[in-house]
Write a protein that holds these residues in place. Sequence first.
Motif, PDB file in Angstrom:
ATOM      1  N   LEU A  46      17.929 -25.930 -14.555  1.00 44.68           N
ATOM      2  CA  LEU A  46      17.490 -24.544 -14.418  1.00 44.68           C
ATOM      3  C   LEU A  46      16.109 -24.317 -15.021  1.00 44.68           C
ATOM      4  CD1 LEU A  46      20.794 -22.568 -15.128  1.00 44.68           C
ATOM      5  CD2 LEU A  46      19.947 -23.509 -12.973  1.00 44.68           C
ATOM      6  N   TYR A  47      15.812 -24.999 -16.137  1.00 46.80           N
ATOM      7  CA  TYR A  47      14.450 -24.808 -16.681  1.00 46.80           C
ATOM      8  C   TYR A  47      13.512 -25.964 -16.317  1.00 46.80           C
ATOM      9  CZ  TYR A  47      16.126 -27.262 -21.020  1.00 46.80           C
ATOM     10  OH  TYR A  47      16.660 -28.144 -21.937  1.00 46.80           O
TER      11      TYR A  47
ATOM     12  N   GLY B  99      18.496 -24.217  -4.654  1.00 47.53           N
ATOM     13  CA  GLY B  99      18.602 -23.446  -5.876  1.00 47.53           C
ATOM     14  C   GLY B  99      17.422 -22.522  -6.065  1.00 47.53           C
ATOM     15  N   THR B 100      17.702 -21.299  -6.477  1.00 45.28           N
ATOM     16  CA  THR B 100      16.626 -20.385  -6.866  1.00 45.28           C
ATOM     17  C   THR B 100      16.973 -19.801  -8.235  1.00 45.28           C
ATOM     18  OG1 THR B 100      17.710 -18.546  -5.715  1.00 45.28           O
ATOM     19  CG2 THR B 100      15.981 -19.701  -4.511  1.00 45.28           C
ATOM     20  N   ILE B 101      15.930 -19.573  -9.025  1.00 45.87           N
ATOM     21  CA  ILE B 101      16.103 -18.978 -10.345  1.00 45.87           C
ATOM     22  C   ILE B 101      14.892 -18.097 -10.619  1.00 45.87           C
ATOM     23  CG2 ILE B 101      15.124 -21.033 -11.477  1.00 45.87           C
ATOM     24  CD1 ILE B 101      17.046 -20.421 -13.846  1.00 45.87           C
TER      25      ILE B 101
ATOM     26  N   LEU C 141      15.844 -14.097 -17.875  1.00 50.70           N
ATOM     27  CA  LEU C 141      17.096 -14.829 -18.024  1.00 50.70           C
ATOM     28  C   LEU C 141      17.022 -15.663 -19.298  1.00 50.70           C
ATOM     29  CD1 LEU C 141      19.789 -16.039 -16.907  1.00 50.70           C
ATOM     30  CD2 LEU C 141      18.401 -17.589 -15.534  1.00 50.70           C
TER      31      LEU C 141
ATOM     32  N   ASP D 256      26.517 -18.161  -8.076  1.00 44.98           N
ATOM     33  CA  ASP D 256      25.557 -17.054  -8.090  1.00 44.98           C
ATOM     34  C   ASP D 256      25.717 -16.297  -9.401  1.00 44.98           C
ATOM     35  OD1 ASP D 256      24.234 -17.082  -5.479  1.00 44.98           O
ATOM     36  OD2 ASP D 256      26.250 -16.733  -4.688  1.00 44.98           O
TER      37      ASP D 256
ATOM     38  N   LEU E 179      20.069 -16.065 -10.264  1.00 43.49           N
ATOM     39  CA  LEU E 179      20.242 -17.509 -10.206  1.00 43.49           C
ATOM     40  C   LEU E 179      21.239 -17.834  -9.112  1.00 43.49           C
ATOM     41  CD1 LEU E 179      20.452 -20.474 -11.228  1.00 43.49           C
ATOM     42  CD2 LEU E 179      21.991 -19.647 -13.003  1.00 43.49           C
ATOM     43  N   SER E 180      20.868 -18.763  -8.247  1.00 38.80           N
ATOM     44  CA  SER E 180      21.770 -19.152  -7.170  1.00 38.80           C
ATOM     45  C   SER E 180      21.628 -20.646  -6.908  1.00 38.80           C
ATOM     46  CB  SER E 180      21.431 -18.371  -5.896  1.00 38.80           C
ATOM     47  OG  SER E 180      22.280 -18.778  -4.842  1.00 38.80           O
TER      48      SER E 180
ATOM     49  N   LEU F  89      11.894 -17.460 -18.456  1.00 38.76           N
ATOM     50  CA  LEU F  89      13.173 -17.878 -19.041  1.00 38.76           C
ATOM     51  C   LEU F  89      13.036 -17.921 -20.556  1.00 38.76           C
ATOM     52  CD1 LEU F  89      13.854 -21.007 -16.784  1.00 38.76           C
ATOM     53  CD2 LEU F  89      14.785 -18.704 -16.466  1.00 38.76           C
TER      54      LEU F  89
END
Length: 227
Positions: A51-52, A62-64, A162, A27, A6-7, A84
């Motif tokens: 994030l979701y 953002g990357t996840i 995650l 990060d 996650l960033s 997730l």
Amino acid sequence: MSSTILSLQSANIYQEKNPVLTNVSIDVNRGEFIYLIGKTGAGKSSFLKTLYADLPLTEGNGTIVDYDLRQLKEKDIPYLRRKLGVVFQDFKLLPDRNVKENLLFVLKATGWTAKEEMNVKIDEVLDKVGMINYQTKMPHQLSGGEQQRIAIARALLNDPELILADEPTGNLDPQTSVEVMEVLRKINANGKTIVMATHDYALLLKYPSKTLKFDEGKVFEVVQRTV
């Protein structure tokens, strides 16, 4: 596969056009256990929703789990969410079906079809949270701690990379909170990355880990004092 799961870089997070968090850069590496702390309304839930993909990321990067949050299309969201596991404060179990049916519902909704494989998976995740003998119980027959264990098992069904936990001990008494925390720590020890929002500072002291504080629209790492 990168070690960063996650960033976020210079991300601004909005709730209905109102800025909640500004200039967030963090990060998270695979295998970490991260606490999110801060007052109610400080933006922890909005952060997790971003994030979701419940809230779109419109500013910053953002990357996840290898998805780009800025480039995310509607059709990608179900696939992102399969990578997730999300655990909520209020369990969100379906009250009209038993434990096994609750888990079957999720598996079918995420594309599983083979009955035998589904049964094996359900046994596997319930075993991980110490609830394998509770498959025929209805949610109302379970204590809060037992319901949360089932909710954690549900989050594990698709073998997520995650786990996002939003106040998972918020409705539980201190002893039950510790039991649920032990389950999460064990899952983390087996290699799963966990990001957990909490108000329970006793847990932070008992299980110290990397902590991000949300305060006045900012997010920063706090160093826990060790006794």
